[in-house]
Design a protein around this motif. Structure first.
Motif, PDB file in Angstrom:
ATOM      1  N   THR A 219       0.798  -1.220   0.000  1.00 32.00           N
ATOM      2  CA  THR A 219       0.000   0.000   0.000  1.00 32.00           C
ATOM      3  C   THR A 219       0.832   1.273   0.000  1.00 32.00           C
ATOM      4  OG1 THR A 219      -0.177  -0.235   2.406  1.00 32.00           O
ATOM      5  CG2 THR A 219      -2.041  -1.027   1.091  1.00 32.00           C
ATOM      6  N   ARG A 220       2.134   1.154  -0.151  1.00 31.26           N
ATOM      7  CA  ARG A 220       2.976   2.345  -0.187  1.00 31.26           C
ATOM      8  C   ARG A 220       2.704   3.191  -1.424  1.00 31.26           C
ATOM      9  NH1 ARG A 220       6.112  -1.667   2.140  1.00 31.26           N
ATOM     10  NH2 ARG A 220       7.274  -1.035   4.012  1.00 31.26           N
ATOM     11  N   ASN A 221       2.967   4.476  -1.309  1.00 29.92           N
ATOM     12  CA  ASN A 221       2.931   5.330  -2.498  1.00 29.92           C
ATOM     13  C   ASN A 221       3.993   4.874  -3.485  1.00 29.92           C
ATOM     14  OD1 ASN A 221       0.952   7.680  -1.932  1.00 29.92           O
ATOM     15  ND2 ASN A 221       2.157   7.572  -0.054  1.00 29.92           N
ATOM     16  N   LEU A 222       5.211   4.625  -2.981  1.00 27.34           N
ATOM     17  CA  LEU A 222       6.271   4.032  -3.785  1.00 27.34           C
ATOM     18  C   LEU A 222       6.190   2.527  -3.582  1.00 27.34           C
ATOM     19  CD1 LEU A 222       9.199   6.530  -3.132  1.00 27.34           C
ATOM     20  CD2 LEU A 222       7.677   6.411  -5.112  1.00 27.34           C
ATOM     21  N   LEU A 223       5.252   1.933  -4.268  1.00 28.95           N
ATOM     22  CA  LEU A 223       4.880   0.556  -3.953  1.00 28.95           C
ATOM     23  C   LEU A 223       5.901  -0.457  -4.419  1.00 28.95           C
ATOM     24  CD1 LEU A 223       3.814  -0.928  -6.784  1.00 28.95           C
ATOM     25  CD2 LEU A 223       1.856   0.538  -6.412  1.00 28.95           C
ATOM     26  N   HIS A 224       5.834  -1.635  -3.803  1.00 33.54           N
ATOM     27  CA  HIS A 224       6.540  -2.821  -4.251  1.00 33.54           C
ATOM     28  C   HIS A 224       5.495  -3.770  -4.853  1.00 33.54           C
ATOM     29  CE1 HIS A 224       8.920  -1.205  -0.878  1.00 33.54           C
ATOM     30  NE2 HIS A 224       9.970  -1.597  -1.582  1.00 33.54           N
TER      31      HIS A 224
ATOM     32  N   MET B 296       9.892  -2.521  -7.905  1.00 30.92           N
ATOM     33  CA  MET B 296       9.659  -1.305  -7.132  1.00 30.92           C
ATOM     34  C   MET B 296       9.873  -0.068  -8.012  1.00 30.92           C
ATOM     35  SD  MET B 296      13.140  -1.114  -4.793  1.00 30.92           S
ATOM     36  CE  MET B 296      12.883   0.581  -4.255  1.00 30.92           C
ATOM     37  N   ARG B 297       9.345   1.038  -7.571  1.00 26.86           N
ATOM     38  CA  ARG B 297       9.573   2.338  -8.194  1.00 26.86           C
ATOM     39  C   ARG B 297      10.760   3.016  -7.513  1.00 26.86           C
ATOM     40  NH1 ARG B 297       5.868   0.138 -10.877  1.00 26.86           N
ATOM     41  NH2 ARG B 297       3.746   0.941 -11.031  1.00 26.86           N
ATOM     42  N   GLY B 298      11.156   4.178  -8.037  1.00 20.63           N
ATOM     43  CA  GLY B 298      12.119   4.987  -7.316  1.00 20.63           C
ATOM     44  C   GLY B 298      13.294   5.510  -8.099  1.00 20.63           C
TER      45      GLY B 298
ATOM     46  N   TYR C  56       9.802  11.751  -4.730  1.00 21.20           N
ATOM     47  CA  TYR C  56      10.113  10.434  -4.182  1.00 21.20           C
ATOM     48  C   TYR C  56      10.553  10.498  -2.718  1.00 21.20           C
ATOM     49  CZ  TYR C  56       9.628   8.242  -8.787  1.00 21.20           C
ATOM     50  OH  TYR C  56       9.132   7.755  -9.975  1.00 21.20           O
ATOM     51  N   PRO C  57      11.452  11.408  -2.318  1.00 21.28           N
ATOM     52  CA  PRO C  57      11.786  11.496  -0.884  1.00 21.28           C
ATOM     53  C   PRO C  57      10.576  11.867  -0.028  1.00 21.28           C
ATOM     54  CG  PRO C  57      13.462  12.582  -2.196  1.00 21.28           C
ATOM     55  CD  PRO C  57      12.334  12.260  -3.131  1.00 21.28           C
ATOM     56  N   TYR C  58       9.704  12.706  -0.561  1.00 16.85           N
ATOM     57  CA  TYR C  58       8.486  13.067   0.186  1.00 16.85           C
ATOM     58  C   TYR C  58       7.611  11.826   0.415  1.00 16.85           C
ATOM     59  CZ  TYR C  58       3.726  14.778   0.843  1.00 16.85           C
ATOM     60  OH  TYR C  58       2.442  14.970   1.308  1.00 16.85           O
ATOM     61  N   PHE C  59       7.416  11.041  -0.648  1.00 13.44           N
ATOM     62  CA  PHE C  59       6.576   9.852  -0.508  1.00 13.44           C
ATOM     63  C   PHE C  59       7.197   8.835   0.440  1.00 13.44           C
ATOM     64  CE2 PHE C  59       4.643  10.950  -4.797  1.00 13.44           C
ATOM     65  CZ  PHE C  59       3.436  11.368  -4.243  1.00 13.44           C
ATOM     66  N   LYS C  60       8.520   8.751   0.458  1.00 14.58           N
ATOM     67  CA  LYS C  60       9.182   7.836   1.401  1.00 14.58           C
ATOM     68  C   LYS C  60       8.882   8.225   2.835  1.00 14.58           C
ATOM     69  CE  LYS C  60      13.005   6.212  -1.481  1.00 14.58           C
ATOM     70  NZ  LYS C  60      14.487   6.171  -1.657  1.00 14.58           N
ATOM     71  N   VAL C  61       8.865   9.516   3.104  1.00  9.56           N
ATOM     72  CA  VAL C  61       8.524   9.982   4.444  1.00  9.56           C
ATOM     73  C   VAL C  61       7.081   9.657   4.777  1.00  9.56           C
ATOM     74  CG1 VAL C  61       8.239  12.030   5.897  1.00  9.56           C
ATOM     75  CG2 VAL C  61      10.256  11.804   4.436  1.00  9.56           C
TER      76      VAL C  61
END
Length: 444
Positions: free
Chosen positions: A298-303, A317-319, A435-440
């Protein structure tokens, strides 16, 4: 010269190196490069799911069709993705689509998602394509207790919206269903869709189209499109193709100036995949992941991941934001670290395959399948938002119907001209901030 967003290496033939699908499923067909002056009634640029599906649809209607591709059928995202034939195509939420376009259009979008999956099944049966399919639908795994609470609220609506079973899986039930991994807090199983070998689908569409008389030209990138009395003249390194109708299906591998209307209307995003060697039954039992369900978190940067029929684990994965050797080494380390964190019992399992590809977004986060404004008898289909196996195939068919003068079975808003991204040619840089924002956000 073509203007593209990523480094030149992203568009080279070598960018497919390390791809499990390409290295294990050869293509025995010949696709001669375009040479000299040629003509066709319909010209299709791009030999991925959308372009090949469009060509097949046109050929079934008896049309004269020629397809041009930068390298070969299935070389781009269509032959290097995770193989999830599932709902999707839009990144915009259902609530957003309903607010923008109305409840009727949201219902039409849901129907299109289901029809897209059914179309892949139909084409596979009609053209005897061995998809190597598995998985009874897909499972979304919550990466936090808060995400699981959201899935619990979402489950009844998903069941109503799609008319299929939506089974909520409590955290303590995951292991008993063969879905054991670190950091999972429950899940939602939607009984819709299946996993497949994406290259098998792409090549099957290409072979089916070729058998119906479609001319597919590999190593024939379209370098310029100019108006001609007969329609359009498309220049390639080896010749020219003149056609009355033009269909563009280049998605994340599009160029800003082919045609000029495409400028800033698409945003390629990098997605990367690793595949393990075949796992032993003891290794599968030790980790506790024995399910063959397609899965994503369910992550924004999903696996996204799945245990394939040959007992290899695919994990994506994305990123990535740059296509350089250094950037690829970094994303390779990152994807391997995430794989080991999620499946710690497989920390010593080799992953001999690693590759990346370009998915594609539109500014309004919904697909585009429609006429190109200002260009008579020209059409485009792109922006599947990482779910192009089904929706790209479906969108290509709809684009062909438009070119044939038929009413396509798609929502009206798919045909709305997509807005341009802010920042224009610098829009990829926004991913470095996003991407760093979504990781947070994902860590909260």
């Amino acid at each position: 010269m073509l203007k593209r967003l990523y480094e030149p290496a992203a568009y080279s033939a070598a960018s497919l190196s390390g791809c499990f699908w390409a290295e294990t499923l050869p293509d025995g067909r010949d696709y001669a490069p375009l040479s000299g002056a040629a003509r066709a009634e319909f010209a299709v640029i791009g030999a991925g799911f959308a372009g090949l599906s469009a060509a097949l649809r046109l050929a079934e209607a008896g049309a004269d069709v020629a397809v041009l591709d930068l390298h070969a059928p299935g070389w781009g995202a269509s032959g290097r993705n995770g193989g999830f034939c599932c709902i999707g195509g839009a990144k915009a939420s259902g609530a957003t689509i309903a607010r923008r376009h109305g409840a009727g259009e949201l219902a039409a979008h849901r129907a299109a998602e289901k029809a897209a999956i059914a179309l892949v099944e139909e084409l596979a049966e009609r053209y005897a394509i061995d998809l190597q399919r598995h998985s009874d639908g897909e499972v979304q795994l919550a990466h936090s207790p808060r995400a699981y609470a959201a899935l619990r609220e979402e489950a009844p609506e998903m069941a109503r919206a799609y008319g299929v079973a939506a089974q909520l899986i409590a955290p303590e039930e995951l292991a008993t269903q063969g879905l054991a991994g670190r950091g999972f807090h429950g899940g939602l199983h939607l009984g819709l869709g299946f996993g497949l070998n994406p290259r098998a689908l792409a090549l099957g569409l290409a072979h089916g189209a070729q058998d119906l008389g479609v001319r597919i030209h590999a190593n024939s990138p379209a370098e310029a499109i100019t108006p001609a009395p007969e329609g359009y003249r498309i220049a390639t390194p080896g010749g020219t193709l003149t056609a009355r109708h033009l269909l563009i299906a280049t998605n994340g591998y599009s160029a800003e100036n082919l045609p000029g209307w495409m400028r800033a209307r698409f945003l390629p995003v990098q997605s990367s995949v690793i595949v393990t060697r075949p796992l032993t039954e003891d290794e599968i039992a030790e980790q506790g992941w024995s399910s063959d369900l397609m899965a994503y978190d369910t992550r924004n940067l999903l696996h996204y991941f799945r245990l394939m029929p040959d007992r290899r684990m695919l994990f994506g994965m994305r990123g990535g934001v740059r296509w350089t050797p250094r950037a690829h080494a970094e994303i390779h380390r990152a994807i391997r670290a995430d794989f080991e964190a999620m499946f710690p019992a497989w920390g010593g399992v080799e992953t001999p395959y690693f590759w990346s590809g370009l998915a594609n977004l539109a500014r309004n986060l919904t697909p585009f399948v429609g006429a190109v404004p200002g260009m008579a008898r020209a059409y485009a289909a792109f922006a599947w938002h990482g779910n192009g196996v089904a929706m790209g195939t479906f969108g290509g068919r709809a684009m062909a119907d438009l070119a044939l003068g038929r009413a396509p079975a798609i929502p009206r808003f798919y045909q709305a001209e997509p807005k341009r991204f802010e920042l224009g040619p610098a829009r990829r840089l926004a991913l470095s901030l996003a991407y760093p924002y979504f990781k947070v956000i994902d860590a909260l």
